[in-house]
Design a protein around this motif. Structure first.
Motif, short mmCIF file in Angstrom:
data_model
loop_
_atom_site.label_atom_id
_atom_site.label_comp_id
_atom_site.label_asym_id
_atom_site.label_seq_id
_atom_site.Cartn_x
_atom_site.Cartn_y
_atom_site.Cartn_z
N GLU A 205 54.67 37.21 69.23
CA GLU A 205 54.20 37.88 68.02
C GLU A 205 52.92 37.25 67.48
OE1 GLU A 205 55.88 37.59 63.63
OE2 GLU A 205 57.25 38.70 64.95
N SER A 206 52.86 35.93 67.43
CA SER A 206 51.68 35.25 66.91
C SER A 206 50.48 35.46 67.82
CB SER A 206 51.95 33.75 66.72
OG SER A 206 52.30 33.14 67.95
N ASP A 207 50.71 35.49 69.14
CA ASP A 207 49.64 35.77 70.09
C ASP A 207 49.06 37.15 69.84
OD1 ASP A 207 48.30 35.38 72.95
OD2 ASP A 207 49.24 37.36 72.93
N TRP A 208 49.95 38.12 69.58
CA TRP A 208 49.52 39.49 69.35
C TRP A 208 48.60 39.58 68.13
CZ3 TRP A 208 52.35 41.51 73.36
CH2 TRP A 208 52.06 42.82 73.73
N ALA A 209 49.01 38.91 67.07
CA ALA A 209 48.23 38.97 65.83
C ALA A 209 46.81 38.45 66.04
CB ALA A 209 48.93 38.18 64.73
N ILE A 210 46.67 37.46 66.93
CA ILE A 210 45.35 36.86 67.18
C ILE A 210 44.51 37.73 68.11
CG2 ILE A 210 44.18 34.90 68.27
CD1 ILE A 210 46.62 33.20 67.39
N ARG A 211 45.13 38.28 69.15
CA ARG A 211 44.37 38.91 70.23
C ARG A 211 44.22 40.43 70.11
NH1 ARG A 211 43.61 34.87 73.84
NH2 ARG A 211 45.16 33.21 73.92
N ALA A 212 45.08 41.10 69.35
CA ALA A 212 44.96 42.55 69.24
C ALA A 212 43.69 42.91 68.48
CB ALA A 212 46.18 43.14 68.53
N PRO A 213 42.78 43.70 69.07
CA PRO A 213 41.52 44.04 68.39
C PRO A 213 41.72 44.67 67.01
CG PRO A 213 41.40 44.65 70.69
CD PRO A 213 42.82 44.23 70.45
N LEU A 214 42.77 45.47 66.88
CA LEU A 214 43.04 46.12 65.59
C LEU A 214 43.96 45.30 64.70
CD1 LEU A 214 43.58 49.84 66.72
CD2 LEU A 214 41.56 48.87 65.61
N GLY A 215 44.35 44.12 65.18
CA GLY A 215 45.36 43.36 64.46
C GLY A 215 46.74 43.95 64.70
N TRP A 216 47.76 43.25 64.23
CA TRP A 216 49.12 43.73 64.46
C TRP A 216 50.05 43.22 63.38
CZ3 TRP A 216 51.12 47.53 66.86
CH2 TRP A 216 52.51 47.59 67.07
N ASP A 217 50.81 44.14 62.79
CA ASP A 217 51.79 43.80 61.76
C ASP A 217 53.19 44.00 62.35
OD1 ASP A 217 53.47 43.51 59.61
OD2 ASP A 217 52.50 45.01 58.35
N PRO A 218 53.91 42.92 62.64
CA PRO A 218 55.22 43.05 63.28
C PRO A 218 56.30 43.65 62.38
CG PRO A 218 54.81 40.78 62.67
CD PRO A 218 53.54 41.53 62.43
N GLN A 219 55.97 43.85 61.13
CA GLN A 219 56.93 44.46 60.20
C GLN A 219 56.75 45.98 60.08
OE1 GLN A 219 59.27 42.68 58.99
NE2 GLN A 219 58.61 40.72 58.17
N ASP A 220 55.64 46.49 60.58
CA ASP A 220 55.29 47.90 60.37
C ASP A 220 55.67 48.74 61.59
OD1 ASP A 220 54.30 50.31 59.55
OD2 ASP A 220 52.19 49.68 59.50
N ARG A 221 56.75 49.48 61.49
CA ARG A 221 57.21 50.32 62.60
C ARG A 221 56.62 51.73 62.55
NH1 ARG A 221 60.66 46.54 61.32
NH2 ARG A 221 61.10 47.47 59.31
N GLU A 222 55.91 52.05 61.48
CA GLU A 222 55.43 53.41 61.30
C GLU A 222 54.44 53.88 62.36
OE1 GLU A 222 55.54 57.15 59.39
OE2 GLU A 222 56.87 55.41 59.40
N PRO A 223 53.47 53.04 62.80
CA PRO A 223 52.56 53.51 63.86
C PRO A 223 53.31 53.92 65.14
CG PRO A 223 51.63 51.59 62.80
CD PRO A 223 53.04 51.72 62.28
N VAL A 224 54.33 53.16 65.51
CA VAL A 224 55.11 53.49 66.70
C VAL A 224 55.91 54.77 66.45
CG1 VAL A 224 56.90 52.70 68.29
CG2 VAL A 224 55.21 51.08 67.40
N ALA A 225 56.50 54.88 65.28
CA ALA A 225 57.28 56.08 64.94
C ALA A 225 56.41 57.32 64.99
CB ALA A 225 57.91 55.92 63.56
N ARG A 226 55.19 57.22 64.48
CA ARG A 226 54.30 58.39 64.48
C ARG A 226 53.90 58.77 65.91
NH1 ARG A 226 51.62 59.78 59.55
NH2 ARG A 226 52.44 58.58 57.79
N ALA A 227 53.65 57.76 66.77
CA ALA A 227 53.30 58.06 68.16
C ALA A 227 54.45 58.75 68.88
CB ALA A 227 52.92 56.77 68.88
N CYS A 228 55.67 58.25 68.68
CA CYS A 228 56.83 58.88 69.30
C CYS A 228 57.01 60.31 68.80
CB CYS A 228 58.10 58.08 69.00
SG CYS A 228 58.18 56.47 69.80
N THR A 229 56.82 60.50 67.51
CA THR A 229 56.96 61.84 66.93
C THR A 229 55.92 62.79 67.51
OG1 THR A 229 57.82 60.89 64.88
CG2 THR A 229 56.97 63.14 64.76
N ALA A 230 54.70 62.31 67.67
CA ALA A 230 53.66 63.16 68.25
C ALA A 230 54.01 63.55 69.68
CB ALA A 230 52.31 62.44 68.22
N LEU A 231 54.53 62.61 70.48
CA LEU A 231 54.91 62.92 71.85
C LEU A 231 56.12 63.86 71.91
CD1 LEU A 231 54.47 59.46 73.60
CD2 LEU A 231 53.18 61.54 74.11
#
Length: 255
Positions: A205-231
């Motif tokens: 998780e800490s590696d992700w927060a550093i290396r993800a170009p857009l950043g990453w919030d491990p508490q926020d499930r909404e972006p994943v939920a929206r992607a699944c909903t779109a698919l």
């Protein structure tokens, strides 16, 4: 109700708590107009309690994906709740502790086979069980984690995710002529009950927060939920066999 899933009937597996990705998908699907049915395993009363916290209380059907009779009867048991399925969310994964946390070289086959059956084969088993209900243009979406690298302590679950990705491609090949799409969403690390079983999950998780170009919030499930909903919707009508990364861009960059 309006929304990109208006009139759709969706089966969501793997809801454990309100912090699960599956719960976030079920909630978003309802907000987008879908009728949602959940499956539960083990203590159904807990799943039913969580189901009542959705915007619209959802029915819960018992499902152990390793139980052949339950799979065989799934379509009949869904019948009181839906007259067909337009989408399925596969949010099922499990590996015994011997298969995680550095146990890769010594994990016994009995435990490895459990991880593979529950985490990869179950995608095909679930699709087969629901096939009588799947409408043309239905969408099956599974939850994935980047299987292109060997992550610390992820061990045999990483292998299972590789198998899940291959299963997705083969299902896409075989179900495509029926108009059924099969895709995966590769999410970044999120703080769920399942994530707690990985011993060094906070390190990833800490590696992700550093290396993800857009950043990453491990508490926020909404972006994943929206992607699944779109698919699950008709918006990706010509997309199948795909792995959609919702991880802040971490998969695209090196060290």
């Amino acid at each position: 109700m309006s929304g990109i899933l208006a009139g759709k009937q969706i089966l969501v597996t793997g809801v454990i708590t309100e912090r699960s990705i599956a719960y976030a998908v079920a909630r978003r699907a309802q907000l987008e107009g879908a009728t949602v049915v959940l499956t539960g395993f083990g203590r159904l009363s807990l799943v039913e309690r969580v189901a009542r916290r959705l915007p619209q209380p959802a029915p819960v059907v018992e499902l152990d994906v390793t139980d052949t009779p339950q799979l065989a009867s799934l379509a009949a048991r869904l019948d009181p709740h839906v007259d067909g399925l337009d989408g399925i969310l596969h949010s099922i994964a499990f590996a015994p502790q011997t298969c995680l946390g550095g146990g890769f070289p010594t994990a016994p086959w009995a435990d490895v086979s459990t991880a593979m059956e529950v985490s990869a084969y179950s995608l095909a088993a679930l699709a087969a069980a629901c096939r009588p209900l799947l409408r043309a243009h239905a969408s099956i979406v599974g939850l994935d984690f980047d299987a292109t690298k060997a992550w610390p302590d992820y061990d045999w679950m990483g292998v299972a995710k590789s198998a899940l990705e291959s299963t997705c491609r083969y299902l896409a090949r075989y179900l495509g002529p029926e108009g059924i799409r099969v895709n995966l969403v590769a999410a970044g690390p999120l703080r769920t009950v399942a994530a707690l079983s990985v011993p060094d999950g906070t390190g990833i998780e800490s590696d992700w927060a550093i290396r993800a170009p857009l950043g990453w919030d491990p508490q926020d499930r909404e972006p994943v939920a929206r992607a699944c909903t779109a698919l699950l919707s008709d918006w990706f009508s010509a997309t199948t066999g795909e792995i959609l990364h919702v991880d802040g861009g971490r998969h695209a960059v090196g060290a």
